[in-house]
Design a protein around this motif. Structure first.
Motif, PDB file in Angstrom:
ATOM      1  N   GLU A 192      32.001  55.721 -13.838  1.00 27.94           N
ATOM      2  CA  GLU A 192      31.630  56.785 -13.629  1.00 27.94           C
ATOM      3  C   GLU A 192      29.600  56.872 -14.001  1.00 27.94           C
ATOM      4  OE1 GLU A 192      34.333  56.299 -14.029  1.00 27.94           O
ATOM      5  OE2 GLU A 192      35.220  56.619 -11.920  1.00 27.94           O
ATOM      6  N   ASP A 193      29.115  55.681 -14.950  1.00 25.93           N
ATOM      7  CA  ASP A 193      28.372  55.483 -15.392  1.00 25.93           C
ATOM      8  C   ASP A 193      27.404  55.787 -14.815  1.00 25.93           C
ATOM      9  OD1 ASP A 193      29.192  56.987 -17.927  1.00 25.93           O
ATOM     10  OD2 ASP A 193      29.954  54.575 -18.392  1.00 25.93           O
ATOM     11  N   LEU A 194      27.912  54.698 -13.178  1.00 25.19           N
ATOM     12  CA  LEU A 194      26.294  54.255 -13.126  1.00 25.19           C
ATOM     13  C   LEU A 194      25.808  55.107 -12.385  1.00 25.19           C
ATOM     14  CD1 LEU A 194      26.298  50.820 -11.477  1.00 25.19           C
ATOM     15  CD2 LEU A 194      27.101  51.758  -9.571  1.00 25.19           C
ATOM     16  N   PRO A 195      26.375  56.454 -11.373  1.00 22.78           N
ATOM     17  CA  PRO A 195      24.988  56.791 -10.908  1.00 22.78           C
ATOM     18  C   PRO A 195      24.000  56.891 -12.376  1.00 22.78           C
ATOM     19  CG  PRO A 195      27.047  57.245 -10.308  1.00 22.78           C
ATOM     20  CD  PRO A 195      27.286  56.598 -11.182  1.00 22.78           C
ATOM     21  N   VAL A 196      25.074  57.746 -13.604  1.00 24.95           N
ATOM     22  CA  VAL A 196      23.632  58.230 -14.512  1.00 24.95           C
ATOM     23  C   VAL A 196      22.608  56.489 -15.219  1.00 24.95           C
ATOM     24  CG1 VAL A 196      23.983  59.023 -16.778  1.00 24.95           C
ATOM     25  CG2 VAL A 196      25.374  59.852 -14.769  1.00 24.95           C
ATOM     26  N   ILE A 197      23.426  56.026 -15.148  1.00 26.91           N
ATOM     27  CA  ILE A 197      22.420  54.832 -15.083  1.00 26.91           C
ATOM     28  C   ILE A 197      21.213  54.714 -14.361  1.00 26.91           C
ATOM     29  CG2 ILE A 197      22.902  51.702 -15.740  1.00 26.91           C
ATOM     30  CD1 ILE A 197      25.176  52.335 -16.456  1.00 26.91           C
ATOM     31  N   SER A 198      21.446  54.363 -13.014  1.00 26.71           N
ATOM     32  CA  SER A 198      20.896  54.488 -12.201  1.00 26.71           C
ATOM     33  C   SER A 198      20.325  54.870 -12.278  1.00 26.71           C
ATOM     34  CB  SER A 198      21.398  54.099 -10.736  1.00 26.71           C
ATOM     35  OG  SER A 198      20.800  53.813 -10.048  1.00 26.71           O
ATOM     36  N   ALA A 199      19.981  56.396 -11.447  1.00 24.00           N
ATOM     37  CA  ALA A 199      18.783  57.299 -12.476  1.00 24.00           C
ATOM     38  C   ALA A 199      18.381  57.365 -13.315  1.00 24.00           C
ATOM     39  CB  ALA A 199      19.572  58.711 -12.528  1.00 24.00           C
ATOM     40  N   ALA A 200      18.870  56.888 -14.852  1.00 18.20           N
ATOM     41  CA  ALA A 200      17.994  56.785 -16.043  1.00 18.20           C
ATOM     42  C   ALA A 200      17.080  55.261 -15.782  1.00 18.20           C
ATOM     43  CB  ALA A 200      18.366  57.036 -16.897  1.00 18.20           C
ATOM     44  N   LEU A 201      17.535  54.318 -15.461  1.00 19.51           N
ATOM     45  CA  LEU A 201      16.294  53.626 -15.228  1.00 19.51           C
ATOM     46  C   LEU A 201      15.835  53.473 -13.665  1.00 19.51           C
ATOM     47  CD1 LEU A 201      19.841  50.587 -15.210  1.00 19.51           C
ATOM     48  CD2 LEU A 201      17.914  50.877 -16.366  1.00 19.51           C
ATOM     49  N   CYS A 202      16.095  54.400 -12.545  1.00 17.82           N
ATOM     50  CA  CYS A 202      14.674  54.548 -12.109  1.00 17.82           C
ATOM     51  C   CYS A 202      13.621  56.130 -12.366  1.00 17.82           C
ATOM     52  CB  CYS A 202      15.480  54.929 -10.493  1.00 17.82           C
ATOM     53  SG  CYS A 202      15.838  54.212  -9.757  1.00 17.82           S
ATOM     54  N   GLU A 203      14.041  56.105 -13.486  1.00 24.21           N
ATOM     55  CA  GLU A 203      12.699  57.947 -14.092  1.00 24.21           C
ATOM     56  C   GLU A 203      12.187  56.424 -14.918  1.00 24.21           C
ATOM     57  OE1 GLU A 203      10.680  60.454 -14.258  1.00 24.21           O
ATOM     58  OE2 GLU A 203      12.238  60.240 -13.113  1.00 24.21           O
ATOM     59  N   ALA A 204      13.030  55.747 -15.626  1.00 24.66           N
ATOM     60  CA  ALA A 204      11.851  54.697 -16.628  1.00 24.66           C
ATOM     61  C   ALA A 204      10.819  54.227 -15.973  1.00 24.66           C
ATOM     62  CB  ALA A 204      12.867  54.551 -17.710  1.00 24.66           C
ATOM     63  N   VAL A 235      26.119  52.053 -23.192  1.00 29.46           N
ATOM     64  CA  VAL A 235      25.800  53.145 -22.872  1.00 29.46           C
ATOM     65  C   VAL A 235      25.787  54.102 -24.322  1.00 29.46           C
ATOM     66  CG1 VAL A 235      25.699  53.311 -20.905  1.00 29.46           C
ATOM     67  CG2 VAL A 235      27.626  54.604 -21.349  1.00 29.46           C
ATOM     68  N   MET A 236      24.709  54.774 -24.362  1.00 30.22           N
ATOM     69  CA  MET A 236      24.609  55.699 -25.593  1.00 30.22           C
ATOM     70  C   MET A 236      24.566  56.691 -24.983  1.00 30.22           C
ATOM     71  SD  MET A 236      22.504  54.164 -28.782  1.00 30.22           S
ATOM     72  CE  MET A 236      23.537  54.808 -29.676  1.00 30.22           C
ATOM     73  N   GLU A 237      25.098  57.528 -26.017  1.00 31.38           N
ATOM     74  CA  GLU A 237      25.059  59.500 -25.263  1.00 31.38           C
ATOM     75  C   GLU A 237      24.534  60.589 -26.475  1.00 31.38           C
ATOM     76  OE1 GLU A 237      28.211  59.531 -21.238  1.00 31.38           O
ATOM     77  OE2 GLU A 237      28.974  59.477 -23.423  1.00 31.38           O
ATOM     78  N   ASN A 238      24.641  61.409 -26.465  1.00 33.53           N
ATOM     79  CA  ASN A 238      23.942  62.607 -26.898  1.00 33.53           C
ATOM     80  C   ASN A 238      24.081  64.248 -26.361  1.00 33.53           C
ATOM     81  OD1 ASN A 238      23.576  64.410 -29.468  1.00 33.53           O
ATOM     82  ND2 ASN A 238      21.421  63.231 -29.910  1.00 33.53           N
ATOM     83  N   ASP A 239      25.985  64.314 -26.517  1.00 34.24           N
ATOM     84  CA  ASP A 239      25.731  65.901 -26.281  1.00 34.24           C
ATOM     85  C   ASP A 239      26.155  65.637 -24.960  1.00 34.24           C
ATOM     86  OD1 ASP A 239      25.394  67.555 -28.847  1.00 34.24           O
ATOM     87  OD2 ASP A 239      23.063  67.152 -28.410  1.00 34.24           O
ATOM     88  N   MET A 242      22.961  60.439 -21.195  1.00 40.49           N
ATOM     89  CA  MET A 242      22.902  59.838 -21.897  1.00 40.49           C
ATOM     90  C   MET A 242      21.321  58.774 -22.756  1.00 40.49           C
ATOM     91  SD  MET A 242      22.899  56.231 -19.710  1.00 40.49           S
ATOM     92  CE  MET A 242      21.475  56.137 -18.650  1.00 40.49           C
ATOM     93  N   THR A 243      21.331  58.750 -23.272  1.00 44.73           N
ATOM     94  CA  THR A 243      20.315  58.464 -24.517  1.00 44.73           C
ATOM     95  C   THR A 243      19.668  57.292 -24.161  1.00 44.73           C
ATOM     96  OG1 THR A 243      21.922  58.197 -26.649  1.00 44.73           O
ATOM     97  CG2 THR A 243      20.677  59.960 -25.834  1.00 44.73           C
ATOM     98  N   GLY A 244      20.941  56.024 -24.143  1.00 47.59           N
ATOM     99  CA  GLY A 244      19.884  54.884 -23.712  1.00 47.59           C
ATOM    100  C   GLY A 244      21.055  53.733 -23.536  1.00 47.59           C
TER     101      GLY A 244
END
Length: 382
Positions: A192-204, A235-239, A242-244
């Protein structure tokens, strides 16, 4: 990364110039390529070789790259005297996903190192390969900052040689896994984290230069074709946000780092340094001829808070220790905001690398980089 292009067969025929045979390496050249990679060291206070065991091209397939080794042989003896590696990857360039060629693993056996014609003709072969494949007419490359001879030679603007344009410096942290501690703030990733990780990596990636395009397709292909699994991500999350994130990538199955020697003063002080390192829980200097027991911390999305960045890397080192590694590598731009924090906290050794864009004198200049974007090449895929 593009697993489709990794199977491309577009190539160029071999040729001979000045008693040297130039060719794209084939299966019959595998043993010679691996021998030169193993025996020819990079200069510096520690002399290391970047090996590709058990097969020269295994890394290209694992990383989803179109990649080729070039091999040069003395015609009279048939002996291999020089190799180089060319590959292309999908990287972010000025915020756009782009095909970026890379040239590396340039190794010349000692007897032939003073023959500039070898480099000139070998690089001309790379130019021909780019033309045949229709690749962009520039390349990214990296050279160890301590390798003053190579940096001076390749940037001297010699006739017949391409132009090397310095664009910045990357620092590789050698982190001792003994300083890793489990973190309650970081957790293993799941599907379930894969789309979030991918989106964050692409944005970075869009905000930096030369970060790989880790979209969902490429991440799925990567975890299916290499020794990296989703369970290796943290992964790290806050509220709920994903923050890291990072991954602990063990690449020892297809490429390794071998210590071939040290400068005289380091060799003399090595026992003293290692005794001190054990007390401080820092990285030690291994015996000559030893393959480093290390993994790479890749896909690094740094939290903005120093304490969280330390916790995330600490969790990564804990996993690296569980994988049997003694050290973990993390490559960061020289101006990365967390570089000093992580270096000092984990008492890391550092190695600096100069990055260049290479262009041909007869062709267009390299892309003009938006310097407001921090360099972020991924050490695990270079």
């Amino acid at each position: 990364m593009d697993w489709a292009t990794s199977e491309s067969c577009l190539t160029i025929p071999p040729f001979e110039r000045q008693g040297i045979h130039f060719a794209i390496a084939g299966p019959e050249d595998d043993a010679d390529v691996r021998e030169i990679l193993r025996e020819v060291s990079m200069d510096g206070w520690v002399k290391v070789s970047m090996t590709r065991e058990p097969e020269m091209s295994l890394a290209h397939r694992a990383l989803g790259q179109f990649g080729e080794f070039l091999i040069l042989r003395e015609v009279a003896s048939g002996k291999a005297i020089c190799i180089g590696e060319y590959h292309t990857s999908s990287l972010f360039l000025n915020g756009i996903a782009s095909t970026v060629p890379y040239i590396g693993a340039l190794r010349v056996v000692p007897k032939w190192r003073n023959r500039i014609s070898i480099l000139r003709n070998g690089l001309d072969m790379v130019r021909q390969l780019q033309d045949v494949r229709g690749d962009p007419s520039f390349m990214l490359t990296s050279i160890a900052a301590e390798n003053t001879r190579a940096n001076r030679l390749l940037t001297a603007n010699l006739a017949g040689m391409p132009n090397y344009h310095f664009i910045g410096r990357v620092v590789t942290l050698v982190l001792p896994v003994s300083r890793g501690r489990p973190s309650e703030e970081a957790r293993p990733a799941n599907k379930e984290d894969l789309p979030v990780i991918s989106a964050a990596l692409c944005e970075a990636g869009k905000q930096t230069q030369f970060m790989p395009v880790w979209d969902q397709k490429n991440l799925l292909q990567l975890t299916a074709n290499s020794d990296l699994d989703l369970k290796d991500f943290r992964v790290m999350e806050n509220d709920g946000k994903m923050t890291g994130a990072l991954a602990v990538w063990d690449q020892r199955g297809f490429r390794q780092v071998l210590v071939n020697g040290y400068s005289p003063w380091v060799s003399r002080l090595r026992p003293v340094y290692n005794a001190f390192a054990r007390i401080r829980r820092g990285p030690s200097l291994p015996r000559m001829g030893t393959a480093l027991s290390q993994v790479t911390l890749s896909h690094f999305l740094s939290p903005t808070r120093e304490t969280e960045a330390i916790d995330l890397v600490s969790e990564g080192l804990t996993l690296a220790r569980e994988k049997g590694a003694e050290t973990a590598l993390l490559g960061l731009s020289a101006d990365h905001p967390m570089l000093r924090v992580l270096r000092d906290h984990f008492r890391a050794l550092t190695f600096e690398t100069n990055l260049y864009l290479v262009s041909w004198k007869s062709g267009p200049p390299p892309p003009q980089l938006d310097t407001s974007r921090m360099l972020a090449p991924e050490a695990a895929v270079l």
